[in-house]
Design an enzyme around this catalytic site. Structure first.
Site, mmCIF file in Angstrom:
data_model
loop_
_atom_site.group_PDB
_atom_site.id
_atom_site.type_symbol
_atom_site.label_atom_id
_atom_site.label_comp_id
_atom_site.label_asym_id
_atom_site.label_seq_id
_atom_site.Cartn_x
_atom_site.Cartn_y
_atom_site.Cartn_z
ATOM 1 N N GLU A 84 0.820 -1.211 0.000
ATOM 2 C CA GLU A 84 0.000 0.000 0.000
ATOM 3 C C GLU A 84 0.856 1.264 0.000
ATOM 4 O O GLU A 84 2.085 1.204 0.151
ATOM 5 C CB GLU A 84 -0.944 -0.037 1.209
ATOM 6 C CG GLU A 84 -1.920 -1.204 1.103
ATOM 7 C CD GLU A 84 -2.958 -1.219 2.200
ATOM 8 O OE1 GLU A 84 -2.831 -0.472 3.191
ATOM 9 O OE2 GLU A 84 -3.926 -2.001 2.070
ATOM 10 N N ASN A 85 0.180 2.386 -0.156
ATOM 11 C CA ASN A 85 0.864 3.676 -0.203
ATOM 12 C C ASN A 85 -0.076 4.740 0.354
ATOM 13 O O ASN A 85 -1.304 4.611 0.218
ATOM 14 C CB ASN A 85 1.225 3.995 -1.662
ATOM 15 C CG ASN A 85 2.173 5.159 -1.765
ATOM 16 O OD1 ASN A 85 1.771 6.314 -1.673
ATOM 17 N ND2 ASN A 85 3.443 4.863 -1.921
ATOM 18 N N ALA A 86 0.512 5.785 0.956
ATOM 19 C CA ALA A 86 -0.301 6.879 1.494
ATOM 20 C C ALA A 86 -1.160 7.492 0.391
ATOM 21 O O ALA A 86 -2.247 8.013 0.649
ATOM 22 C CB ALA A 86 0.596 7.944 2.105
ATOM 23 N N CYS A 95 -1.955 -4.618 -5.535
ATOM 24 C CA CYS A 95 -2.578 -5.837 -5.008
ATOM 25 C C CYS A 95 -1.549 -6.973 -5.043
ATOM 26 O O CYS A 95 -0.593 -6.947 -5.844
ATOM 27 C CB CYS A 95 -3.763 -6.248 -5.871
ATOM 28 S SG CYS A 95 -5.199 -5.179 -5.718
ATOM 29 N N GLU A 115 -1.867 -10.043 -6.111
ATOM 30 C CA GLU A 115 -1.876 -10.831 -7.358
ATOM 31 C C GLU A 115 -1.012 -10.172 -8.421
ATOM 32 O O GLU A 115 -0.218 -10.821 -9.112
ATOM 33 C CB GLU A 115 -3.306 -10.956 -7.904
ATOM 34 C CG GLU A 115 -4.283 -11.647 -6.989
ATOM 35 C CD GLU A 115 -4.981 -10.705 -6.014
ATOM 36 O OE1 GLU A 115 -4.354 -9.712 -5.569
ATOM 37 O OE2 GLU A 115 -6.144 -10.970 -5.683
HETATM 38 N N1 THU Z 1 -6.138 -6.350 -2.341
HETATM 39 C C1 THU Z 1 -5.336 -7.258 -2.944
HETATM 40 O O1 THU Z 1 -4.134 -7.335 -2.674
HETATM 41 N N2 THU Z 1 -5.896 -8.083 -3.857
HETATM 42 C C2 THU Z 1 -7.203 -8.054 -4.225
HETATM 43 O O2 THU Z 1 -7.597 -8.741 -5.155
HETATM 44 C C3 THU Z 1 -8.149 -7.234 -3.477
HETATM 45 C C4 THU Z 1 -7.545 -6.202 -2.598
HETATM 46 C C5 THU Z 1 -5.538 -5.412 -1.379
HETATM 47 C C6 THU Z 1 -5.566 -3.973 -1.810
HETATM 48 C C7 THU Z 1 -5.459 -3.261 -0.483
HETATM 49 O O3 THU Z 1 -4.094 -3.180 -0.136
HETATM 50 C C8 THU Z 1 -6.137 -4.201 0.493
HETATM 51 O O4 THU Z 1 -6.228 -5.456 -0.155
HETATM 52 C C9 THU Z 1 -7.507 -3.744 0.935
HETATM 53 O O5 THU Z 1 -8.357 -3.549 -0.127
#
Ligand code: THU
Length: 161
Positions: free
Chosen positions: A65-67, A74, A76
């Site tokens: 994630e990032n600010a 994600c 995947e």
């Molecule tokens: N996220 C994933 O890594 N994969 C997905 O398919 C759905 C969401 C992450 C994005 C964000 O960092 C966190 O889950 C909450 O949405």
């Protein structure tokens, strides 16, 4: 003329990852391990993905994630980018996806977001090979789909480009 049509999706469900055949269990365990590298201070939702390549390699990815929220990655797509970078010509047989959260334990199979579905689909197109999709949470059921096309039934077919 109007028709009422329906999509039918066939998939396998196991009650728990303990019931999985050994090779699937291995990949799910790898995805769970990947959640430990997740950087998710904003959502506290740690996602892990593990790719199983045709040559037996396992490649991990986790959400970063990032600010600036929208630029977060994600799990995947992190794994798929790693595979495209270090083994771009090796086809992908399967991806296991899982998630954990200290706040709200994930007790149902974690499902990929729309952008990741399209990205996995693109990887299927690139390699002309279906990618098995294995979904699970921290505990509970495991779902196995034969292809991302089952989760993206009206796909934009890159072969037409
Ligand atoms: N996220 C994933 O890594 N994969 C997905 O398919 C759905 C969401 C992450 C994005 C964000 O960092 C966190 O889950 C909450 O949405």
């Amino acid at each position: 003329m109007k028709e009422n049509l329906k999509f039918e999706i066939n998939y396998i469900a196991y009650k728990s990852s303990d019931e999985l055949p050994e090779n699937y269990k291995l990949l799910v365990d790898a995805a769970k391990k990947a959640t430990n590298d997740s950087y998710a201070p904003y959502s506290n939702f740690n996602v892990g993905a593990a790719l199983f390549l045709n040559d037996g390699q396992i490649i991990l990815g986790s959400n970063q994630e990032n600010a600036s929220y929208p630029i977060g990655f994600c799990a995947e797509r992190t794994a798929l980018s790693a595979a495209a970078s270090i083994a771009s010509h090796t086809k992908i047989k399967a991806i296991a996806i899982t998630a954990k959260s200290l706040k709200n334990p994930v007790l149902t199979p974690a499902a990929p977001c729309g952008i990741c579905r399209q990205t996995i689909f693109e990887a299927e197109c690139k390699h002309h090979q279906n990618i098995e999709i294995i979904l699970t949470g921290e505990s509970g059921a495991v779902y196995i789909f034969k292809s991302i096309k089952d989760l993206l039934p009206l796909h934009f077919d890159a072969d037409f480009l």
